[in-house]
Design a protein around this motif. Structure first.
Motif, mmCIF file in Angstrom:
data_model
loop_
_atom_site.group_PDB
_atom_site.id
_atom_site.type_symbol
_atom_site.label_atom_id
_atom_site.label_comp_id
_atom_site.label_asym_id
_atom_site.label_seq_id
_atom_site.Cartn_x
_atom_site.Cartn_y
_atom_site.Cartn_z
ATOM 1 N N GLY A 20 0.849 -1.192 0.000
ATOM 2 C CA GLY A 20 0.000 0.000 0.000
ATOM 3 C C GLY A 20 0.881 1.236 0.000
ATOM 4 O O GLY A 20 2.107 1.148 -0.134
ATOM 5 N N PRO A 21 0.280 2.409 0.141
ATOM 6 C CA PRO A 21 1.067 3.651 0.171
ATOM 7 C C PRO A 21 2.147 3.597 1.250
ATOM 8 O O PRO A 21 1.897 3.142 2.369
ATOM 9 N N LEU A 22 3.341 4.032 0.899
ATOM 10 C CA LEU A 22 4.449 4.034 1.849
ATOM 11 C C LEU A 22 4.320 5.224 2.792
ATOM 12 O O LEU A 22 4.245 6.372 2.349
ATOM 13 N N SER A 23 4.296 4.936 4.071
ATOM 14 C CA SER A 23 4.178 5.995 5.081
ATOM 15 C C SER A 23 5.572 6.356 5.578
ATOM 16 O O SER A 23 6.094 5.734 6.505
ATOM 17 N N MET A 24 6.164 7.359 4.958
ATOM 18 C CA MET A 24 7.514 7.762 5.339
ATOM 19 C C MET A 24 7.495 8.654 6.575
ATOM 20 O O MET A 24 6.546 9.408 6.804
ATOM 21 N N THR A 25 8.539 8.565 7.349
ATOM 22 C CA THR A 25 8.741 9.498 8.449
ATOM 23 C C THR A 25 9.201 10.836 7.863
ATOM 24 O O THR A 25 9.576 10.910 6.684
ATOM 25 N N PRO A 26 9.191 11.902 8.642
ATOM 26 C CA PRO A 26 9.737 13.169 8.135
ATOM 27 C C PRO A 26 11.170 13.040 7.629
ATOM 28 O O PRO A 26 11.534 13.640 6.621
ATOM 29 N N VAL A 27 11.972 12.231 8.314
ATOM 30 C CA VAL A 27 13.358 12.015 7.871
ATOM 31 C C VAL A 27 13.382 11.310 6.527
ATOM 32 O O VAL A 27 14.106 11.702 5.601
ATOM 33 N N GLY A 28 12.571 10.262 6.384
ATOM 34 C CA GLY A 28 12.536 9.513 5.131
ATOM 35 C C GLY A 28 12.016 10.341 3.981
ATOM 36 O O GLY A 28 12.554 10.296 2.859
ATOM 37 N N LEU A 29 10.964 11.125 4.226
ATOM 38 C CA LEU A 29 10.380 11.947 3.167
ATOM 39 C C LEU A 29 11.350 13.031 2.723
ATOM 40 O O LEU A 29 11.480 13.313 1.516
ATOM 41 N N ALA A 30 12.039 13.637 3.679
ATOM 42 C CA ALA A 30 13.017 14.667 3.330
ATOM 43 C C ALA A 30 14.141 14.071 2.483
ATOM 44 O O ALA A 30 14.584 14.687 1.508
ATOM 45 N N THR A 47 8.871 -8.250 3.553
ATOM 46 C CA THR A 47 8.428 -7.252 4.523
ATOM 47 C C THR A 47 9.618 -6.380 4.898
ATOM 48 O O THR A 47 10.656 -6.886 5.339
ATOM 49 N N VAL A 48 9.466 -5.085 4.696
ATOM 50 C CA VAL A 48 10.529 -4.109 4.963
ATOM 51 C C VAL A 48 10.192 -3.334 6.228
ATOM 52 O O VAL A 48 9.093 -2.781 6.357
ATOM 53 N N THR A 49 11.151 -3.284 7.134
ATOM 54 C CA THR A 49 10.993 -2.522 8.373
ATOM 55 C C THR A 49 12.171 -1.574 8.515
ATOM 56 O O THR A 49 13.327 -2.003 8.442
ATOM 57 N N ASP A 50 11.883 -0.297 8.686
ATOM 58 C CA ASP A 50 12.923 0.705 8.908
ATOM 59 C C ASP A 50 12.290 1.879 9.660
ATOM 60 O O ASP A 50 11.764 2.809 9.052
ATOM 61 N N PRO A 51 12.302 1.838 10.986
ATOM 62 C CA PRO A 51 11.614 2.860 11.778
ATOM 63 C C PRO A 51 12.159 4.272 11.608
ATOM 64 O O PRO A 51 11.477 5.250 11.917
ATOM 65 N N GLU A 52 13.390 4.381 11.097
ATOM 66 C CA GLU A 52 13.973 5.711 10.879
ATOM 67 C C GLU A 52 13.375 6.387 9.648
ATOM 68 O O GLU A 52 13.166 7.602 9.638
ATOM 69 N N TYR A 53 13.041 5.587 8.622
ATOM 70 C CA TYR A 53 12.590 6.150 7.355
ATOM 71 C C TYR A 53 11.113 5.890 7.052
ATOM 72 O O TYR A 53 10.524 6.605 6.244
ATOM 73 N N TYR A 54 10.516 4.868 7.694
ATOM 74 C CA TYR A 54 9.121 4.509 7.400
ATOM 75 C C TYR A 54 8.346 4.331 8.702
ATOM 76 O O TYR A 54 8.834 3.690 9.637
ATOM 77 N N GLN A 55 7.145 4.887 8.737
ATOM 78 C CA GLN A 55 6.360 4.878 9.962
ATOM 79 C C GLN A 55 5.909 3.485 10.363
ATOM 80 O O GLN A 55 5.681 3.217 11.545
#
Length: 244
Positions: free
Chosen positions: A67-77, A200-208
Motif C-alpha cells: 500500500g502507500p508508503l508511510s515515510m517518516t519526516p526524515v525519510g520523506l526529506a 516485509t521491509v521494516t525501517d523505523p527511521e525512514y518509514y512509519q
C-alpha cells in the motif's frame, strides 16, 4: 472379480497419484522444498507499481505492490532531496540486496540442507545464507548486502537480513533506507516452476510502519545459465573520472 474390473480399479488408484506428481515441488533429501535453479523475477524499478512482466524473457511473473508508503519526516526529506541521491551503481558498486531483486537480471539459487546461495547475474555477485540454525551475529559492521539467516517454517523458507549500510536504495526509484533496515523474506514454492517471494521491509527511521510486497518468480528454461556481467567494461563514468 473380472480382469476388466481389476484394470479399472488400478486406473483409479494410479492416475491421481501420477497427476499429483507432474508438478510436484522438488525436495531435498531432508524433505524440504528445493528452490535450486535459475529464476526470472518481476522487473520492479518502483516497488509501488504493480507489474506482470518478468525481467528477462519468461512469462508469468507478477509483482503485487505494498500500500502507500508511510515515510517518516526524515525519510520523506531524504526521498525529496534528489540532489543528495547518489546511484553508486554508476561507479560499479553494488545495487544492494532489495534493489538487486528488482533488476531485469535473473538469479540462480543453489541450495543444500545447511546453506542457501543466491547468485545475481547483475554484477555477478552472490549471497550465502546459512540455514543450519546458526544465530544472527550480535554485532554487525554495516554492509552493502547485510547479514542473513534462514530457517524453515513448514515448507516456507524464511530469510531475515539486517546490518545494512545506508548507501543503497530499496529500488531503482530510489526509495531510501537507513542502517536500521530489516528485510524479512518468505519463499514458497507453488509448483516446480513457480515460487512466491513475500518481502516485509521494516525501517523505523525512514518509514512509519513496515510494508510488504510479493513477487511471483518463474523458473527459466532448462539449460539457462547466468551471463557474464562486467560493470567496468565500457563504463563511461569511470572512463571520464579515472582515465589516465
Amino acid at each position: 472379480m473380472s480382469k476388466l474390473c481389476l484394470l479399472a480399479l488400478a486406473a483409479l488408484i494410479r492416475f491421481p497419484a501420477l497427476a499429483q506428481s507432474v508438478d510436484a515441488v522438488p525436495r531435498l533429501a531432508n524433505g524440504k522444498p528445493d528452490m535450486s535453479g535459475v529464476w526470472d523475477h518481476p522487473r520492479t524499478a518502483d516497488i509501488q507499481r504493480a507489474t506482470n512482466e518478468c525481467g528477462s524473457i519468461s512469462k508469468g511473473c507478477k509483482h503485487e505492490p505494498p500500500g502507500p508508503l508511510s515515510m517518516t519526516p526524515v525519510g520523506l526529506a531524504k526521498f525529496n532531496d534528489k540532489a543528495s541521491h547518489v546511484d553508486w551503481t554508476a561507479k560499479c558498486l553494488p545495487w544492494g540486496y532489495t534493489r538487486a531483486w528488482g533488476t531485469e537480471y535473473p538469479v540462480e539459487i543453489v541450495q543444500t540442507p545447511l546453506r542457501l546461495a543466491v547468485m545475481f547475474e547483475s554484477n555477478n555477485t552472490y549471497k550465502i545464507i546459512p540455514t543450519d540454525g546458526s544465530p544472527m551475529p550480535k554485532s554487525m559492521e554495516p554492509s552493502w548486502w547485510g547479514v542473513s539467516r534462514g530457517r524453515w517454517e513448514g515448507d516456507t523458507m524464511v530469510i531475515e537480513t539486517k546490518g545494512f549500510n545506508a548507501m543503497t536504495y530499496i529500488d531503482t526509484a530510489e526509495h531510501p533506507h537507513g542502517e536500521k533496515l530489516e528485510v524479512l523474506e518468505r519463499f514458497r514454492m507453488i509448483d516446480k516452476d513457480h515460487m512466491t517471494r513475500e518481502v516485509t521491509v521494516t525501517d523505523p527511521e525512514y518509514y512509519q510502519k513496515p510494508f510488504t510486497y510479493t513477487g511471483t518468480l518463474v523458473r527459466m528454461r532448462p539449460g539457462t545459465e547466468l551471463m557474464e556481467y562486467v560493470c567496468m567494461e565500457n563504463n563511461k563514468w569511470l572512463e571520464k573520472n579515472y582515465a589516465k
